[in-house]
Design a protein around this motif. Structure first.
Motif, PDB file in Angstrom:
ATOM      1  N   UNK A 221      25.101  -4.525  14.429  1.00  0.00           N
ATOM      2  CA  UNK A 221      23.130  -4.566  14.254  1.00  0.00           C
ATOM      3  C   UNK A 221      22.626  -5.863  13.672  1.00  0.00           C
ATOM      4  N   UNK A 222      21.351  -5.861  14.307  1.00  0.00           N
ATOM      5  CA  UNK A 222      20.922  -7.053  13.420  1.00  0.00           C
ATOM      6  C   UNK A 222      19.849  -7.192  12.583  1.00  0.00           C
ATOM      7  N   UNK A 223      19.858  -7.255  11.780  1.00  0.00           N
ATOM      8  CA  UNK A 223      18.907  -6.764  10.086  1.00  0.00           C
ATOM      9  C   UNK A 223      18.208  -7.995   9.977  1.00  0.00           C
ATOM     10  N   UNK A 224      17.026  -7.989   9.700  1.00  0.00           N
ATOM     11  CA  UNK A 224      15.626  -8.315   9.323  1.00  0.00           C
ATOM     12  C   UNK A 224      15.289  -8.290   7.957  1.00  0.00           C
ATOM     13  N   UNK A 225      14.913  -9.793   6.657  1.00  0.00           N
ATOM     14  CA  UNK A 225      13.940  -8.668   5.745  1.00  0.00           C
ATOM     15  C   UNK A 225      13.336 -10.365   5.305  1.00  0.00           C
ATOM     16  N   UNK A 226      11.635  -9.690   5.175  1.00  0.00           N
ATOM     17  CA  UNK A 226      10.944 -10.509   4.806  1.00  0.00           C
ATOM     18  C   UNK A 226      10.833 -11.285   6.031  1.00  0.00           C
ATOM     19  N   UNK A 227      11.310 -11.499   6.932  1.00  0.00           N
ATOM     20  CA  UNK A 227      11.007 -12.262   8.054  1.00  0.00           C
ATOM     21  C   UNK A 227      12.391 -13.029   8.437  1.00  0.00           C
ATOM     22  N   UNK A 228      13.105 -13.128   7.387  1.00  0.00           N
ATOM     23  CA  UNK A 228      14.255 -13.892   7.591  1.00  0.00           C
ATOM     24  C   UNK A 228      15.278 -13.048   8.493  1.00  0.00           C
ATOM     25  N   UNK A 229      15.743 -13.875   9.540  1.00  0.00           N
ATOM     26  CA  UNK A 229      16.940 -13.233  10.489  1.00  0.00           C
ATOM     27  C   UNK A 229      18.267 -13.604   9.495  1.00  0.00           C
ATOM     28  N   UNK A 230      19.308 -12.088   8.897  1.00  0.00           N
ATOM     29  CA  UNK A 230      19.904 -11.748   8.260  1.00  0.00           C
ATOM     30  C   UNK A 230      21.218 -12.112   9.397  1.00  0.00           C
ATOM     31  N   UNK A 231      21.236 -10.730  10.179  1.00  0.00           N
ATOM     32  CA  UNK A 231      22.289 -11.096  11.148  1.00  0.00           C
ATOM     33  C   UNK A 231      22.915  -9.871  11.314  1.00  0.00           C
ATOM     34  N   UNK A 232      24.206  -9.880  10.996  1.00  0.00           N
ATOM     35  CA  UNK A 232      24.977  -8.750  11.662  1.00  0.00           C
ATOM     36  C   UNK A 232      25.306  -8.301  10.281  1.00  0.00           C
ATOM     37  N   UNK A 233      26.322  -7.611  10.397  1.00  0.00           N
ATOM     38  CA  UNK A 233      27.557  -6.555   9.196  1.00  0.00           C
ATOM     39  C   UNK A 233      27.356  -7.580   7.955  1.00  0.00           C
ATOM     40  N   UNK A 234      28.210  -8.388   8.468  1.00  0.00           N
ATOM     41  CA  UNK A 234      28.371  -9.312   7.212  1.00  0.00           C
ATOM     42  C   UNK A 234      28.047 -10.341   6.626  1.00  0.00           C
ATOM     43  N   UNK A 235      27.266 -10.432   7.293  1.00  0.00           N
ATOM     44  CA  UNK A 235      25.903 -11.899   7.110  1.00  0.00           C
ATOM     45  C   UNK A 235      25.034 -10.856   5.982  1.00  0.00           C
ATOM     46  N   UNK A 236      25.254  -9.487   6.097  1.00  0.00           N
ATOM     47  CA  UNK A 236      24.244  -8.518   5.385  1.00  0.00           C
ATOM     48  C   UNK A 236      25.120  -8.612   3.763  1.00  0.00           C
ATOM     49  N   UNK A 237      26.560  -8.394   4.510  1.00  0.00           N
ATOM     50  CA  UNK A 237      27.112  -8.097   2.729  1.00  0.00           C
ATOM     51  C   UNK A 237      27.205  -9.790   2.132  1.00  0.00           C
ATOM     52  N   UNK A 238      27.576 -10.226   2.789  1.00  0.00           N
ATOM     53  CA  UNK A 238      27.156 -12.135   2.345  1.00  0.00           C
ATOM     54  C   UNK A 238      25.654 -12.066   1.129  1.00  0.00           C
ATOM     55  N   UNK A 239      24.081 -11.925   2.249  1.00  0.00           N
ATOM     56  CA  UNK A 239      23.811 -11.873   1.126  1.00  0.00           C
ATOM     57  C   UNK A 239      23.287 -10.779   1.010  1.00  0.00           C
ATOM     58  N   UNK A 240      23.500  -9.841   0.048  1.00  0.00           N
ATOM     59  CA  UNK A 240      24.056  -8.654  -0.469  1.00  0.00           C
ATOM     60  C   UNK A 240      24.289  -9.894  -2.299  1.00  0.00           C
ATOM     61  N   UNK A 241      25.539 -10.177  -1.744  1.00  0.00           N
ATOM     62  CA  UNK A 241      26.308 -10.120  -2.965  1.00  0.00           C
ATOM     63  C   UNK A 241      25.957 -11.500  -3.697  1.00  0.00           C
ATOM     64  N   UNK A 242      25.261 -12.335  -2.590  1.00  0.00           N
ATOM     65  CA  UNK A 242      24.604 -13.305  -3.165  1.00  0.00           C
ATOM     66  C   UNK A 242      23.346 -13.239  -3.873  1.00  0.00           C
ATOM     67  N   UNK A 243      22.547 -12.077  -3.738  1.00  0.00           N
ATOM     68  CA  UNK A 243      21.664 -11.596  -4.566  1.00  0.00           C
ATOM     69  C   UNK A 243      22.310 -11.202  -5.202  1.00  0.00           C
ATOM     70  N   UNK A 244      22.603 -10.707  -5.491  1.00  0.00           N
ATOM     71  CA  UNK A 244      23.783 -10.105  -6.761  1.00  0.00           C
ATOM     72  C   UNK A 244      23.911 -10.618  -7.456  1.00  0.00           C
ATOM     73  N   UNK A 245      24.007 -12.060  -7.429  1.00  0.00           N
ATOM     74  CA  UNK A 245      25.259 -12.870  -7.878  1.00  0.00           C
ATOM     75  C   UNK A 245      24.142 -13.782  -8.249  1.00  0.00           C
TER      76      UNK A 245
END
Length: 248
Positions: A221-245
């Motif tokens: 996949x390619x994921x975009x959040x609020x206009x920012x390119x997050x990337x694939x599934x691995x990058x999304x997991x990093x993003x979500x973990x960072x947001x959770x922390x």
């Protein structure tokens, strides 16, 4: 057009269709003892209504409810069959669709206008309002200019009036393709985080060329959040973990 702030909404019975049965819905059922946001528009399936007005209200409906609103109503001078099909087409399950087929409610709100030049007949002017226990607290009426103005009756304007500090949902888009395991992992991660998303399926909603044009990538996949390119599934997991922390 006339501003109805401080006045009661018209007393009308709407003819609706629930499955194979006719069902009368009264204004008391919709408004009495409740805080309601209503937005009215010229017609189901019309361009601005389908691309902007309705989708944003559907997206922000949970935020409205968190801000004390009991229901969000979409009203148009259309029959119940048209309104029901439009709801299905738009997947707008967060919205209560009300058909003002005869225009009685719209006329009582002084919002009935003649659209004969477009072949529509009499329809609603575009507006939104906040109604408390059947009394209009606030109206946002589009300016009386030629065409179909859409400047003040949008969901964001209403939310800003109702709750300026409300946290809006993130705009998330997932480019995916059928049978992609990483796509399934990414969507599951978003769902587990309680985040809604729009999915664009390659081969159905877009092409690989479209994906390359917006993301510069050829993998899904390619994921975009609020206009920012997050990337694939691995990058999304990093993003979500960072947001959770950060929220901990």
């Amino acid at each position: 057009m006339k501003n109805m702030e401080g006045q009661k909404v018209p007393n009308v019975t709407f003819k609706t269709r629930d499955g194979d049965a006719w069902c009368d819905v009264t204004t008391d059922e919709l408004f009495k003892g409740q805080k309601v946001v209503l937005f009215a528009l010229p017609g189901a399936f019309t361009p601005t209504c389908s691309s902007s007005h309705l989708p944003r209200y559907n997206e922000l409906a949970p935020t409205f409810k968190e801000s004390g609103v009991d229901r969000v109503i979409c009203l148009s001078v259309n029959d119940t069959f048209v309104m029901n099909e439009w709801k299905k087409d738009q997947k707008a399950d967060n919205i209560t669709f009300i058909p003002d087929g005869t225009g009685a409610f719209t006329d009582g709100m002084n919002m009935l206008v003649n659209k004969e030049d477009l072949g529509f007949g009499k329809r609603s002017w575009r507006y939104s309002m906040l109604v408390n226990d059947g009394v209009v607290e606030k109206m946002f009426i589009e300016p009386e200019v030629e065409g179909d103005p859409f400047e003040v009756s949008d969901a964001d304007t209403m939310l800003k009036y109702l709750n300026p500090s409300a946290e809006k949902p993130k705009a998330i888009t997932v480019f995916s393709k059928p049978g992609c395991g990483h796509c399934a992992r990414a969507k599951s991660a978003l769902e587990n985080a309680g985040l809604g998303y729009e999915e664009i399926v390659l081969g159905t909603d877009a092409t690989m060329r479209s994906l390359r044009a917006v993301s510069g990538a050829l993998t899904t996949p390619q994921i975009f959040i609020d206009g920012e390119k997050i990337g694939g599934a691995d990058e999304l997991e990093v993003y979500l973990n960072s947001a959770k922390s950060a929220a901990a």
